[in-house]
Enzyme design. Structure first.
Site, PDB file in Angstrom:
ATOM      1  N   GLU A 175       4.452  13.763 -12.974  1.00  0.00           N
ATOM      2  CA  GLU A 175       5.543  13.678 -11.995  1.00  0.00           C
ATOM      3  C   GLU A 175       5.017  13.436 -10.586  1.00  0.00           C
ATOM      4  O   GLU A 175       5.792  13.323  -9.638  1.00  0.00           O
ATOM      5  CB  GLU A 175       6.381  14.964 -12.006  1.00  0.00           C
ATOM      6  CG  GLU A 175       7.234  15.132 -13.251  1.00  0.00           C
ATOM      7  CD  GLU A 175       8.161  13.948 -13.509  1.00  0.00           C
ATOM      8  OE1 GLU A 175       8.726  13.404 -12.543  1.00  0.00           O
ATOM      9  OE2 GLU A 175       8.295  13.561 -14.678  1.00  0.00           O
ATOM     10  N   PRO A 233       4.949   5.692  -5.440  1.00  0.00           N
ATOM     11  CA  PRO A 233       6.074   4.747  -5.299  1.00  0.00           C
ATOM     12  C   PRO A 233       6.938   5.059  -4.077  1.00  0.00           C
ATOM     13  O   PRO A 233       7.768   4.253  -3.683  1.00  0.00           O
ATOM     14  CB  PRO A 233       6.872   4.949  -6.597  1.00  0.00           C
ATOM     15  CG  PRO A 233       6.458   6.274  -7.133  1.00  0.00           C
ATOM     16  CD  PRO A 233       5.058   6.512  -6.657  1.00  0.00           C
ATOM     17  N   ARG A 242     -11.149  -9.035  -1.037  1.00  0.00           N
ATOM     18  CA  ARG A 242     -11.090 -10.466  -0.724  1.00  0.00           C
ATOM     19  C   ARG A 242     -11.295 -10.730   0.763  1.00  0.00           C
ATOM     20  O   ARG A 242     -11.697 -11.807   1.162  1.00  0.00           O
ATOM     21  CB  ARG A 242      -9.720 -11.058  -1.106  1.00  0.00           C
ATOM     22  CG  ARG A 242      -9.448 -11.162  -2.560  1.00  0.00           C
ATOM     23  CD  ARG A 242      -8.046 -11.699  -2.801  1.00  0.00           C
ATOM     24  NE  ARG A 242      -7.827 -13.036  -2.269  1.00  0.00           N
ATOM     25  CZ  ARG A 242      -8.303 -14.141  -2.808  1.00  0.00           C
ATOM     26  NH1 ARG A 242      -9.041 -14.070  -3.901  1.00  0.00           N
ATOM     27  NH2 ARG A 242      -8.064 -15.316  -2.269  1.00  0.00           N
ATOM     28  N   ASP A 250      -4.443 -18.472   2.116  1.00  0.00           N
ATOM     29  CA  ASP A 250      -3.645 -17.813   1.082  1.00  0.00           C
ATOM     30  C   ASP A 250      -2.228 -17.496   1.546  1.00  0.00           C
ATOM     31  O   ASP A 250      -2.004 -17.236   2.728  1.00  0.00           O
ATOM     32  CB  ASP A 250      -4.294 -16.474   0.674  1.00  0.00           C
ATOM     33  CG  ASP A 250      -5.379 -16.643  -0.368  1.00  0.00           C
ATOM     34  OD1 ASP A 250      -5.383 -17.669  -1.064  1.00  0.00           O
ATOM     35  OD2 ASP A 250      -6.228 -15.729  -0.477  1.00  0.00           O
TER      36      ASP A 250
HETATM   37  N1  SAM Z   1       7.999  11.141 -10.220  1.00  0.00           N
HETATM   38  C1  SAM Z   1       7.443  10.191  -9.291  1.00  0.00           C
HETATM   39  C2  SAM Z   1       8.568   9.562  -8.468  1.00  0.00           C
HETATM   40  O1  SAM Z   1       9.662   9.385  -9.003  1.00  0.00           O
HETATM   41  O2  SAM Z   1       8.343   9.236  -7.298  1.00  0.00           O
HETATM   42  C3  SAM Z   1       6.693   9.089 -10.026  1.00  0.00           C
HETATM   43  C4  SAM Z   1       5.430   9.574 -10.662  1.00  0.00           C
HETATM   44  S1  SAM Z   1       4.539   8.278 -11.476  1.00  0.00           S
HETATM   45  C5  SAM Z   1       5.089   8.435 -13.121  1.00  0.00           C
HETATM   46  C6  SAM Z   1       2.893   8.907 -11.556  1.00  0.00           C
HETATM   47  C7  SAM Z   1       1.951   8.367 -10.516  1.00  0.00           C
HETATM   48  O3  SAM Z   1       1.836   6.966 -10.629  1.00  0.00           O
HETATM   49  C8  SAM Z   1       2.331   8.596  -9.066  1.00  0.00           C
HETATM   50  O4  SAM Z   1       1.970   9.884  -8.615  1.00  0.00           O
HETATM   51  C9  SAM Z   1       1.556   7.508  -8.351  1.00  0.00           C
HETATM   52  O5  SAM Z   1       0.219   7.888  -8.081  1.00  0.00           O
HETATM   53  C10 SAM Z   1       1.542   6.387  -9.386  1.00  0.00           C
HETATM   54  N2  SAM Z   1       2.538   5.337  -9.115  1.00  0.00           N
HETATM   55  C11 SAM Z   1       3.650   5.075  -9.847  1.00  0.00           C
HETATM   56  N3  SAM Z   1       4.327   4.041  -9.353  1.00  0.00           N
HETATM   57  C12 SAM Z   1       3.640   3.611  -8.272  1.00  0.00           C
HETATM   58  C13 SAM Z   1       3.840   2.569  -7.332  1.00  0.00           C
HETATM   59  N4  SAM Z   1       4.894   1.766  -7.406  1.00  0.00           N
HETATM   60  N5  SAM Z   1       2.918   2.408  -6.352  1.00  0.00           N
HETATM   61  C14 SAM Z   1       1.848   3.229  -6.263  1.00  0.00           C
HETATM   62  N6  SAM Z   1       1.603   4.237  -7.126  1.00  0.00           N
HETATM   63  C15 SAM Z   1       2.484   4.431  -8.117  1.00  0.00           C
END
Ligand code: SAM
Length: 256
Positions: free
Chosen positions: A116, A89, A154, A169
């Site tokens: 995490e 994220p 795609r 698109d």
């Molecule tokens: N503690 C992290 C933070 O606050 O940045 C979030 C960890 S999340 C619970 C677990 C995993 O989900 C991440 O390591 C990532 O690979 C994936 N993930 C969660 N949200 C995402 C997003 N918006 N885009 C891409 N991957 C995501």
């Protein structure tokens, strides 16, 4: 194009890879998707790949050794090293222009986090392209990886029946506007008519109507996509001071 997905839950991908467009693309040899279980690179007899965070706090952190070992071993499995993408994220946002950029690659290695997330040294050492699918938190990177694969395939020539559909698109190269509305049989449903121009057989008029609709929709729904100064649907240059549509027309209920 080859995708390698590094995950703690490879089976999540089974259903997705076995259906619809992606399944056909794999069958046709246009796309390869290999999933790899990160636990296979664990140095622990219980296949553990996570541990408590230094400094305390909730949750578990993915350890640096199994992740780095896994990425390095998988990279060597094909001639092209490919681009390493970390789903996080905290990365730059996945947009259609980033998707177009990724589709140029012969190989993508997608690293999915859990818990995490990753020990910071994974990022420091491997310097992946960190990508996010939006400002919200998922439980894991697997669904984000599927979104990325879905969007990228795609654009691979031969995957869609008609290449033009990805050109038209929403957000796509060229104008990056929202797509125009579509209609199909029946011509009239509960008094709602298909716009007559679409039945006219006049290809120029249809193209003009679609361009106008695309522009109007974008202005009504996603004005942020419009460049400050752009060729409007009617061919005149719009100026931010003198918008092509009046405020009143923007506020009208949507016809679609
Ligand atoms: N503690 C992290 C933070 O606050 O940045 C979030 C960890 S999340 C619970 C677990 C995993 O989900 C991440 O390591 C990532 O690979 C994936 N993930 C969660 N949200 C995402 C997003 N918006 N885009 C891409 N991957 C995501």
């Amino acid at each position: 194009m080859r995708f390698d997905v590094l995950t703690l839950f490879p089976r999540i991908f089974d259903g997705y890879l076995g259906e619809s467009l992606l399944h056909k693309a794999i069958e046709a040899g246009l796309v390869q998707v290999h999933t790899h279980d990160i636990r296979d690179w664990s140095r622990d007899k219980h296949r553990k790949v996570d541990d408590r965070p230094f400094g305390g706090g909730p949750g578990m952190v993915l350890q640096v050794e199994p992740i780095v070992d896994c990425v390095e071993a998988v990279s060597r499995q094909a001639e092209t090293a490919g681009r390493l993408v970390m789903l996080t994220p905290q990365g730059r946002r996945l947009t259609q222009s980033v998707v177009e950029e990724l589709a140029e690659e012969p190989r993508l290695i997608l690293l999915c986090g859990r818990y995490e997330g990753f020990d910071q040294r994974v990022i420091d050492l491997l310097q992946p392209d960190e990508l996010s699918i939006g400002d919200y938190i998922l439980n894991g990177g697997e669904t984000a990886a599927m979104v990325m694969i879905d969007a990228v395939v795609r654009l691979i020539p031969g995957v869609l029946g008609d290449e033009q559909s990805s050109v038209d698109d929403s957000f796509s190269h060229g104008d990056r506007l929202l797509e125009f509305p579509h209609y199909t049989r029946p011509r009239v449903f509960r008094g709602l008519e298909t716009p007559p121009v679409l039945l006219s057989g006049d290809h120029q008029a249809i193209a003009r109507w679609r361009r106008e609709q695309s522009y109007l929709r974008t202005e009504q729904r996603r004005a942020d996509l419009l460049p400050d100064s752009t060729e409007s649907a009617t061919g005149t240059t719009s100026d931010p001071q003198t918008p092509t549509l009046s405020k009143d027309s923007r506020d009208e209920p949507r016809a679609d």
